[in-house]
Motif scaffolding. Structure first.
Motif, short mmCIF file in Angstrom:
data_model
loop_
_atom_site.label_atom_id
_atom_site.label_comp_id
_atom_site.label_asym_id
_atom_site.label_seq_id
_atom_site.Cartn_x
_atom_site.Cartn_y
_atom_site.Cartn_z
N LEU A 49 0.82 -1.21 0.00
CA LEU A 49 0.00 0.00 0.00
C LEU A 49 0.86 1.26 0.00
CD1 LEU A 49 -2.80 -1.10 2.49
CD2 LEU A 49 -3.01 -0.80 0.00
N VAL A 50 1.97 1.24 0.74
CA VAL A 50 2.88 2.39 0.75
C VAL A 50 3.49 2.61 -0.64
CG1 VAL A 50 5.10 3.23 1.64
CG2 VAL A 50 3.38 2.33 3.21
N LEU A 51 3.96 1.53 -1.27
CA LEU A 51 4.51 1.66 -2.63
C LEU A 51 3.49 2.27 -3.58
CD1 LEU A 51 6.44 -1.68 -3.31
CD2 LEU A 51 7.39 0.62 -3.21
N MET A 52 2.27 1.78 -3.50
CA MET A 52 1.22 2.28 -4.39
C MET A 52 0.92 3.75 -4.11
SD MET A 52 -1.14 -1.10 -4.28
CE MET A 52 -2.28 -0.76 -5.59
N SER A 84 12.02 1.56 -8.92
CA SER A 84 11.27 0.51 -9.61
C SER A 84 10.48 1.12 -10.76
CB SER A 84 10.30 -0.18 -8.65
OG SER A 84 9.44 -1.06 -9.34
N ARG A 85 10.51 0.46 -11.92
CA ARG A 85 9.71 0.96 -13.04
C ARG A 85 8.23 0.66 -12.83
NH1 ARG A 85 13.69 -1.58 -16.88
NH2 ARG A 85 11.97 -2.81 -17.71
N ASN A 86 7.90 -0.26 -11.93
CA ASN A 86 6.52 -0.68 -11.73
C ASN A 86 6.16 -0.81 -10.26
OD1 ASN A 86 5.68 -1.32 -14.61
ND2 ASN A 86 7.57 -2.47 -14.41
N PRO A 87 6.26 0.27 -9.50
CA PRO A 87 5.97 0.14 -8.06
C PRO A 87 4.53 -0.23 -7.74
CG PRO A 87 6.25 2.45 -8.66
CD PRO A 87 6.63 1.64 -9.86
N ILE A 88 3.59 0.15 -8.58
CA ILE A 88 2.19 -0.20 -8.31
C ILE A 88 1.99 -1.71 -8.48
CG2 ILE A 88 -0.21 0.09 -9.03
CD1 ILE A 88 0.52 3.00 -9.75
N TYR A 89 2.55 -2.26 -9.55
CA TYR A 89 2.42 -3.71 -9.76
C TYR A 89 3.19 -4.49 -8.71
CZ TYR A 89 0.62 -2.26 -14.30
OH TYR A 89 -0.10 -1.68 -15.29
N LEU A 90 4.34 -3.97 -8.30
CA LEU A 90 5.09 -4.59 -7.22
C LEU A 90 4.26 -4.54 -5.93
CD1 LEU A 90 7.65 -5.88 -6.12
CD2 LEU A 90 8.63 -3.59 -5.90
N GLY A 91 3.60 -3.42 -5.70
CA GLY A 91 2.71 -3.30 -4.54
C GLY A 91 1.57 -4.30 -4.60
N ASP A 92 0.99 -4.49 -5.80
CA ASP A 92 -0.06 -5.49 -5.96
C ASP A 92 0.44 -6.89 -5.58
OD1 ASP A 92 -2.00 -3.73 -6.92
OD2 ASP A 92 -1.53 -4.08 -9.02
N ALA A 93 1.64 -7.24 -6.04
CA ALA A 93 2.20 -8.56 -5.74
C ALA A 93 2.47 -8.71 -4.24
CB ALA A 93 3.49 -8.78 -6.54
N LEU A 94 2.96 -7.65 -3.60
CA LEU A 94 3.19 -7.70 -2.15
C LEU A 94 1.88 -7.87 -1.39
CD1 LEU A 94 5.91 -4.93 -1.69
CD2 LEU A 94 6.23 -7.40 -1.59
N ILE A 95 0.85 -7.16 -1.84
CA ILE A 95 -0.46 -7.28 -1.20
C ILE A 95 -0.99 -8.70 -1.33
CG2 ILE A 95 -2.89 -6.58 -1.38
CD1 ILE A 95 -1.79 -3.72 -2.01
N GLU A 144 17.93 1.34 -18.40
CA GLU A 144 19.29 0.97 -18.04
C GLU A 144 19.55 1.20 -16.55
OE1 GLU A 144 22.04 3.09 -20.49
OE2 GLU A 144 21.44 2.02 -22.31
N LYS A 145 18.94 2.25 -16.00
CA LYS A 145 19.19 2.62 -14.61
C LYS A 145 18.25 1.96 -13.61
CE LYS A 145 19.43 7.17 -15.63
NZ LYS A 145 19.31 8.58 -15.31
N THR A 146 17.02 1.64 -14.05
CA THR A 146 15.97 1.21 -13.13
C THR A 146 15.40 -0.14 -13.56
OG1 THR A 146 15.43 3.53 -12.82
CG2 THR A 146 13.85 1.93 -12.00
N ARG A 147 15.39 -1.07 -12.62
CA ARG A 147 14.88 -2.41 -12.92
C ARG A 147 13.35 -2.41 -12.91
NH1 ARG A 147 18.42 -7.06 -10.61
NH2 ARG A 147 16.34 -7.91 -10.56
N ARG A 148 12.79 -3.43 -13.52
CA ARG A 148 11.34 -3.54 -13.65
C ARG A 148 10.65 -3.88 -12.34
NH1 ARG A 148 9.47 -7.33 -18.33
NH2 ARG A 148 9.76 -5.48 -19.58
N TRP A 149 11.14 -4.83 -11.58
CA TRP A 149 10.41 -5.35 -10.43
C TRP A 149 11.04 -5.07 -9.07
CZ3 TRP A 149 5.59 -6.86 -10.36
CH2 TRP A 149 5.00 -7.30 -11.55
N THR A 150 12.06 -4.25 -9.00
CA THR A 150 12.66 -3.99 -7.67
C THR A 150 12.17 -2.72 -7.05
OG1 THR A 150 14.55 -2.94 -8.72
CG2 THR A 150 14.78 -5.24 -8.07
#
Length: 150
Positions: A49-52, A84-95, A144-150
């Motif tokens: 939720l914080v990431l999102m 992270s290039r996808n903090p909302i999706y990462l947040g979804d996975a964490l949830i 190049e600088k930012t990973r997709r899922w971290t």
């Protein structure tokens, strides 16, 4: 109408319902171990939720869309998007992982990587293709600088 149903929160809800069904109908006596699983699950849900929230704040600050099927007006590389290039999706996975832990849905744990795969195939690849076409070199440097899922 289908585009409004085909959004990540609906997929998250669907996977959470599958986890709940596993607990309700096929518990098989398995358990993560009680209190620690509740605590860890709560941390994962809270972290998601914080990431999102951080990501939504960046979208708002940059005045661009958060809706997956729409084209972005700006490439966001600041705030949480530096990490992270996808903090909302990462947040979804964490949830999802947190809900599985909290509900003691041991057999549903494989749903987390399946959810990540679905989100990547269904949303991330198309979004990144649109960003790549629109922002070209800026997006390439960002990748190049930012990973997709971290």
């Amino acid at each position: 109408m289908l585009k409004w149903i085909d959004i990540p929160p609906v997929w998250l809800l669907g996977f959470a319902v599958l986890a709940w069904l596993q607990v309700a109908h096929v518990p098989m006596g398995l358990s993560f171990g009680g209190t620690w699983a509740d605590f860890a699950g709560g941390l994962l849900v809270g972290g998601g939720l914080v990431l999102m929230a951080l990501a939504f704040a960046e979208f708002r600050r940059h005045k661009t869309t958060v809706i997956p099927h729409q084209e972005a007006d700006r490439l966001i590389t600041s705030g949480i998007f530096k990490r992270s290039r996808n903090p909302i999706y990462l947040g979804d996975a964490l949830i999802l992982a947190g809900l599985i832990l909290r509900s003691d849905a041991v057999l549903a744990l494989p749903l987390v990587p399946i959810f990540v795969w679905v989100i990547e195939k269904r949303f991330i690849i198309a979004e990144e293709d649109r960003l790549r076409r629109k922002f070209r070199m800026d997006f390439a440097r960002y990748c190049e600088k930012t990973r997709r899922w971290t």
